[in-house]
Design a protein around this motif. Structure first.
Motif, short mmCIF file in Angstrom:
data_model
loop_
_atom_site.label_atom_id
_atom_site.label_comp_id
_atom_site.label_asym_id
_atom_site.label_seq_id
_atom_site.Cartn_x
_atom_site.Cartn_y
_atom_site.Cartn_z
N ALA A 82 2.66 41.62 63.03
CA ALA A 82 3.79 41.41 62.62
C ALA A 82 4.11 41.41 60.95
O ALA A 82 2.97 41.21 60.32
CB ALA A 82 4.12 40.07 63.12
N VAL A 83 5.27 41.56 60.66
CA VAL A 83 5.34 41.27 59.16
C VAL A 83 6.27 40.18 59.26
O VAL A 83 7.37 39.72 59.92
CB VAL A 83 6.34 42.39 58.65
N TYR A 84 6.18 39.05 58.17
CA TYR A 84 6.75 37.89 58.23
C TYR A 84 7.55 37.70 56.83
O TYR A 84 7.27 38.04 55.78
CB TYR A 84 5.48 36.74 58.02
N GLY A 85 8.88 37.27 57.38
CA GLY A 85 9.58 37.00 55.93
C GLY A 85 10.03 35.58 56.00
O GLY A 85 8.82 34.61 55.61
N ARG A 86 11.18 34.93 56.04
CA ARG A 86 11.42 33.70 55.67
C ARG A 86 10.81 32.69 56.96
O ARG A 86 10.70 33.05 57.91
CB ARG A 86 13.02 33.48 55.95
N ILE A 87 10.24 31.44 56.27
CA ILE A 87 9.58 30.63 57.00
C ILE A 87 9.89 29.40 56.45
O ILE A 87 9.94 29.08 55.25
CB ILE A 87 7.98 30.69 57.08
N ALA A 88 10.37 28.32 57.18
CA ALA A 88 10.97 26.96 56.83
C ALA A 88 10.46 25.93 57.79
O ALA A 88 10.30 26.37 58.80
CB ALA A 88 12.42 27.00 56.71
N PRO A 99 8.13 43.54 64.12
CA PRO A 99 6.84 44.07 64.47
C PRO A 99 6.53 44.98 63.37
O PRO A 99 7.22 45.65 62.68
CB PRO A 99 7.11 45.12 65.67
N VAL A 100 5.08 45.30 63.16
CA VAL A 100 4.55 46.37 62.14
C VAL A 100 5.06 47.84 62.47
O VAL A 100 4.90 47.92 63.81
CB VAL A 100 3.11 46.31 62.11
N SER A 101 5.54 48.28 61.87
CA SER A 101 6.13 49.69 62.15
C SER A 101 4.90 50.63 62.30
O SER A 101 3.76 50.72 61.53
CB SER A 101 6.94 50.45 60.95
N SER A 151 8.73 42.12 70.58
CA SER A 151 7.60 42.84 71.16
C SER A 151 6.07 42.30 70.76
O SER A 151 5.22 42.45 71.16
CB SER A 151 7.44 44.24 70.86
N VAL A 152 6.30 41.39 69.66
CA VAL A 152 5.00 40.36 68.86
C VAL A 152 4.85 39.25 69.89
O VAL A 152 5.99 38.72 69.92
CB VAL A 152 5.36 40.29 67.46
#
Length: 133
Positions: free
Chosen positions: A97-103, A131-133, A6-7
């Motif tokens: 958005a919330v961001y986690g792993r990025i490579a 998505p941000v909750s 949804s983002v």
């Protein structure tokens, strides 16, 4: 709870990178015929690949190309962007958005471009977000 996908990841990354790069850099999703007059330009495109967990986690592949007057300047800006993504965006959140792993795979490298008046350096990033909750 917002559904997976949804983002608008392109829009979120464009806005985030524009804020980091400042007004002297154009960050967009498409390039146009006026590219030579708008250097440096950063192009952000979600690629038709990646996946999701079917619930919330989006695993996107994103291509980021830097167009600049010289190879050295394009490599320098692409390196800055890589650093921002891997050290500042990873583990952070925006309004969307919330961001986690990025490579980066592959990391920034010179890519061919038909116009000899500029140089192009690109990288592909795997970006996990939800998505941000």
């Amino acid at each position: 709870m917002a559904p997976v996908g949804s983002v608008d990841l392109e829009l979120d990354l464009i806005e985030w990178l524009q804020a980091k790069a400042g007004p002297s850099v154009v960050v967009r999703d498409e390039v146009d015929n006026n590219l030579l007059a708008e250097l440096p330009t950063v192009q952000v495109q979600r690629l038709p690949a990646g996946g999701d967990d079917g619930i919330r986690l989006d695993r996107a592949l994103v291509g980021i190309d830097v167009y600049h007057r010289t190879r050295a300047l394009a490599l320098e800006l692409a390196g800055q962007i890589r650093g921002w993504l891997l050290t500042e965006l990873r583990g952070s959140r925006t309004d969307r958005a919330v961001y986690g792993r990025i490579a980066s795979s592959p990391p920034p490298a010179v890519r061919p471009y038909e116009n000899t008046g500029l140089r192009r350096v690109g990288a592909t990033y795997q970006i996990y977000s939800h998505p941000v909750s």
